[in-house]
Scaffold this active site. Structure first.
Site, PDB file in Angstrom:
ATOM      1  N   SER A 122     -62.191   6.339  31.110  1.00 43.11           N
ATOM      2  CA  SER A 122     -61.704   5.913  29.567  1.00 43.11           C
ATOM      3  C   SER A 122     -62.539   6.056  28.645  1.00 43.11           C
ATOM      4  O   SER A 122     -62.337   6.546  27.405  1.00 43.11           O
ATOM      5  CB  SER A 122     -61.415   4.521  29.494  1.00 43.11           C
ATOM      6  OG  SER A 122     -62.632   3.558  29.344  1.00 43.11           O
ATOM      7  N   HIS A 143     -55.042   7.442  32.916  1.00 40.90           N
ATOM      8  CA  HIS A 143     -56.046   6.192  32.357  1.00 40.90           C
ATOM      9  C   HIS A 143     -55.613   5.258  32.916  1.00 40.90           C
ATOM     10  O   HIS A 143     -53.880   4.860  31.959  1.00 40.90           O
ATOM     11  CB  HIS A 143     -57.243   6.028  30.526  1.00 40.90           C
ATOM     12  CG  HIS A 143     -57.261   4.819  30.628  1.00 40.90           C
ATOM     13  ND1 HIS A 143     -57.453   4.300  29.594  1.00 40.90           N
ATOM     14  CD2 HIS A 143     -58.171   4.282  31.558  1.00 40.90           C
ATOM     15  CE1 HIS A 143     -57.839   3.143  29.516  1.00 40.90           C
ATOM     16  NE2 HIS A 143     -58.187   3.334  30.309  1.00 40.90           N
ATOM     17  N   GLU A 155     -52.356   5.882  29.926  1.00 39.04           N
ATOM     18  CA  GLU A 155     -52.484   7.520  28.984  1.00 39.04           C
ATOM     19  C   GLU A 155     -53.124   8.324  29.998  1.00 39.04           C
ATOM     20  O   GLU A 155     -53.276   8.365  31.045  1.00 39.04           O
ATOM     21  CB  GLU A 155     -53.822   6.959  28.386  1.00 39.04           C
ATOM     22  CG  GLU A 155     -53.574   6.131  27.238  1.00 39.04           C
ATOM     23  CD  GLU A 155     -55.206   5.005  26.082  1.00 39.04           C
ATOM     24  OE1 GLU A 155     -54.772   4.883  25.626  1.00 39.04           O
ATOM     25  OE2 GLU A 155     -55.638   5.099  27.188  1.00 39.04           O
ATOM     26  N   ASN A 194     -58.053   1.854  23.954  1.00 38.49           N
ATOM     27  CA  ASN A 194     -59.595   1.408  23.631  1.00 38.49           C
ATOM     28  C   ASN A 194     -60.117   1.645  22.564  1.00 38.49           C
ATOM     29  O   ASN A 194     -60.502   1.149  21.395  1.00 38.49           O
ATOM     30  CB  ASN A 194     -60.633   1.565  24.654  1.00 38.49           C
ATOM     31  CG  ASN A 194     -60.110   1.028  26.122  1.00 38.49           C
ATOM     32  OD1 ASN A 194     -59.622   0.218  26.544  1.00 38.49           O
ATOM     33  ND2 ASN A 194     -60.527   2.189  27.229  1.00 38.49           N
TER      34      ASN A 194
END
Length: 289
Positions: A122, A143, A155, A194
């Site tokens: 990430s 991800h 993701e 995130n």
């Protein structure tokens, strides 16, 4: 199961890598989990057995499905042997760019030409490893979120030269796992989830460091006012304060933005080795951890 992908290799038998491999095996893929250390593979096997057996006991999975997944899953230190027949390789190794670039260059030499090479990172976007290969169009980020056996979101993040076919194949693979793909149009450090989380975490730590409220009360507000399952400080302890710290450093290294640097209180806990649940102490204490 995705018709374009049948054989999956996951590199790195830590918490994320081992659970990603289990998810793939549960979905019916011929899956290999690879690590350079046999003891790490042994630990991963024990952890997965405990986790999956508990899921069966609680009625979350059937014994037949779990047994079938173990039939699909191989744990090995022989990376090249399994990579030679892989349709998809998911790298979940240490968050070190030099090491990742070396891994991708080696995979490029060993894997068949059609193999997709993806990273679970990430913090390190795939454009930073893609040019270590002769197939940058087949490289992207996939991800997964921790714990990968539970979390639905994955993701899918292309870099500038990722082929649309690669994105489509990666998305179809994620869907075949029973997960929910979130497709980004372009890569950006931290991706979507995130970055949202970092904004909340940054504000929470700022409130704490400014003496506005104790971290326990900030967590309480997040849970009781915002409906979050856990507060930002609890979540840091779960993810690992070391992981949070290193992610902030990686973003700073990529952006040069001083605001990306770890907060003072996070840095202090990192330097003290208080990483959260894994060490028995972080923002909270975890006796017997």
């Amino acid at each position: 199961m995705s018709t374009d992908i049948r054989t999956v290799v996951v590199l790195g038998a830590g918490t994320m890598g081992s659970q990603i491999a289990a998810v793939a095996a549960l979905a019916g893929y011929t899956t290999a989990l690879v690590d350079i250390r046999q003891e790490q593979l042994d630990h991963a096997r024990a952890q997965l057995r405990s986790r999956l057996d508990r899921d069966v006991e609680k009625g979350r999975r059937t014994r037949a499905d779990v047994d079938a997944a173990w039939e699909q899953l191989t744990l090995t230190t022989d990376r090249d042997a399994v990579a030679a027949s892989a349709d998809l390789v998911i790298e979940a190794a240490v968050e070190d760019l030099k090491i990742k670039r070396s891994i991708f260059a080696e995979l490029d030499r060993v894997c068949p030409p059609h193999t997709l090479l993806v990273t679970n990172s990430s913090n390190i976007v795939s454009s930073r490893v893609a040019d270590a290969t002769d197939r940058p169009e087949k490289v992207c980020n996939l991800h997964f979120f921790n714990p990968a056996l539970v979390m639905a979101c994955v993701e899918v993040v292309p870099h500038e030269t990722t082929a649309p076919e690669t994105v489509d194949a990666a998305t179809a693979f994620v869907e075949s796992l029973g997960k929910t793909p979130v497709r980004l149009k372009r890569e950006v450090p931290g991706f979507v989830a995130n970055r949202l989380l970092n904004a909340l975490r940054r504000e929470a730590v700022g409130l704490y460091e400014d003496g506005v409220a104790d971290f326990k009360d900030i967590d309480l507000a997040a849970k009781t006012a915002l409906g979050h399952p856990m507060g930002p400080f609890e979540l840091m302890d779960l993810v690992g304060i070391d992981v949070v710290y290193l992610i902030r450093l990686a973003e700073y290294e990529q952006t040069g933005d001083p605001s990306a640097l770890p907060a003072r209180s996070v840095k202090e806990k990192y330097e003290a080795g208080d990483f959260g649940r894994k060490t028995g102490r972080g923002w909270y204490e975890y006796p017997g951890a």
